[in-house]
Write a protein that holds these residues in place. Sequence first.
Motif, mmCIF file in Angstrom:
data_model
loop_
_atom_site.group_PDB
_atom_site.id
_atom_site.type_symbol
_atom_site.label_atom_id
_atom_site.label_comp_id
_atom_site.label_asym_id
_atom_site.label_seq_id
_atom_site.Cartn_x
_atom_site.Cartn_y
_atom_site.Cartn_z
ATOM 1 N N ALA A 43 -3.163 12.177 1.674
ATOM 2 C CA ALA A 43 -2.448 12.170 2.956
ATOM 3 C C ALA A 43 -0.945 12.046 2.797
ATOM 4 C CB ALA A 43 -2.959 11.011 3.821
ATOM 5 N N LEU A 44 -0.470 11.813 1.573
ATOM 6 C CA LEU A 44 0.960 11.623 1.361
ATOM 7 C C LEU A 44 1.714 12.944 1.441
ATOM 8 C CD1 LEU A 44 0.851 9.174 -1.702
ATOM 9 C CD2 LEU A 44 1.421 8.597 0.680
ATOM 10 N N THR A 50 0.830 -1.204 0.000
ATOM 11 C CA THR A 50 0.000 0.000 0.000
ATOM 12 C C THR A 50 0.867 1.257 0.000
ATOM 13 O OG1 THR A 50 -0.109 0.217 2.419
ATOM 14 C CG2 THR A 50 -1.733 -1.232 1.364
ATOM 15 N N VAL A 51 0.266 2.359 -0.420
ATOM 16 C CA VAL A 51 1.013 3.621 -0.419
ATOM 17 C C VAL A 51 1.331 4.068 1.002
ATOM 18 C CG1 VAL A 51 0.229 4.452 -2.665
ATOM 19 C CG2 VAL A 51 -1.129 4.968 -0.635
ATOM 20 N N ALA A 52 0.468 3.735 1.941
ATOM 21 C CA ALA A 52 0.734 4.120 3.332
ATOM 22 C C ALA A 52 1.993 3.417 3.848
ATOM 23 C CB ALA A 52 -0.464 3.769 4.212
ATOM 24 N N LYS A 53 2.144 2.123 3.553
ATOM 25 C CA LYS A 53 3.350 1.407 3.961
ATOM 26 C C LYS A 53 4.578 1.989 3.264
ATOM 27 C CE LYS A 53 1.334 -3.142 4.967
ATOM 28 N NZ LYS A 53 1.319 -4.577 4.557
ATOM 29 N N PHE A 113 -2.415 0.016 -6.797
ATOM 30 C CA PHE A 113 -3.088 0.931 -5.878
ATOM 31 C C PHE A 113 -4.556 0.549 -5.736
ATOM 32 C CE2 PHE A 113 -5.577 4.926 -5.462
ATOM 33 C CZ PHE A 113 -5.158 5.299 -4.193
ATOM 34 N N ASP A 158 -6.066 8.375 0.617
ATOM 35 C CA ASP A 158 -4.718 7.870 0.891
ATOM 36 C C ASP A 158 -3.676 8.712 0.162
ATOM 37 O OD1 ASP A 158 -5.750 5.741 2.396
ATOM 38 O OD2 ASP A 158 -5.891 4.442 0.629
ATOM 39 N N LEU A 159 -3.980 9.103 -1.064
ATOM 40 C CA LEU A 159 -3.043 9.908 -1.844
ATOM 41 C C LEU A 159 -2.938 11.318 -1.282
ATOM 42 C CD1 LEU A 159 -4.063 8.818 -5.460
ATOM 43 C CD2 LEU A 159 -2.252 7.883 -4.005
ATOM 44 N N ARG A 188 5.606 5.273 4.886
ATOM 45 C CA ARG A 188 6.263 5.108 6.183
ATOM 46 C C ARG A 188 7.706 4.644 6.001
ATOM 47 N NH1 ARG A 188 1.147 2.936 7.640
ATOM 48 N NH2 ARG A 188 1.889 0.786 7.368
ATOM 49 N N GLY A 223 -6.667 1.022 -2.337
ATOM 50 C CA GLY A 223 -6.303 2.423 -2.129
ATOM 51 C C GLY A 223 -7.420 3.387 -2.458
ATOM 52 N N THR A 224 -7.421 4.529 -1.769
ATOM 53 C CA THR A 224 -8.420 5.580 -1.998
ATOM 54 C C THR A 224 -7.717 6.900 -2.288
ATOM 55 O OG1 THR A 224 -8.537 6.284 0.318
ATOM 56 C CG2 THR A 224 -9.952 4.426 -0.346
#
Length: 284
Positions: free
Chosen positions: A177-178, A143-146, A165, A174-175, A149, A170-171
């Motif tokens: 929040a990057l 995931t983009v969140a992982k 994604f 999520d993008l 981090r 993915g939503t």
Amino acid sequence: MDVTFGLAHLSALHLDPPSLVTAASEAGFAAVGVRVFPATGTEARYPIAAGAPMTAETVRRCRSTGVSVLDVEAFTLDGARGPAEWMPALEAGAELGARVLNVIGGDPDSSRLQDTLAVLAADASRFGIRPCLEPISYQCVDTVAKAARLAEGTGAGIMLDVLHFVRAGGTVADLEALPTGVVEVIQLCDGPATVPDLPTPTELPLGQSVDGSSRQIESRAHRLTPGSGVFPLSDILRALPNVPISVEVPSAARVAREGAGAHLKDLHRATTTLLTSPDTAGVR
């Protein structure tokens, strides 16, 4: 509107890098990605290394066509690979003029993966290259969140593959929040709402592995042209304005049926249509 975007090597992996540059130029693409390191264990490798004749010919064709190399791929950090394996990829990337190294997070030890990524990023910075983690829906980093981090504090970025994604759930939130600037490249394709039940191909370009789940086969050989599926492409592009695009649509059946030239020209036409549509225009 002047819309420019690149072509990922996976869209025509059977073409060696010099031929890819020529074909991309003829289809209207401004840049390419080049595979300098195998993504699967069964793959053959193009003789694309610093100082190699094929590398020199690729650079020559880039100069003659005006096509640039955006990224080189695909280096998996698996917990065992280190500088001995990634330095040749970085040297080849530097000779080609790439600014991004595609990185796959295959190490289940996230702490070790982050430490290795930091060392890779430090080495890559000497070549003007930024390693970018590509979240892959069937890999450890999915995931983009992982990916965000892991990239934090290392100097690495993210390469967003739209297929993975979406398949990882993915939503757009999520993008949004990057961190600004962490996404360096968007690999663009389309697809159906769910993973189709796909037949196992008898072979894939370069000897890519034909083993694996339908999700893996979809990723390597059965993606859809932008605008021909249901992925929220305009929403994704609006959430990441001005991020370079690399069109990644491997379609083994279509290339066999129509030829690579027709496939690549259709990818360029469809992507241009998407980027100039009222929902997307102005975000590139």
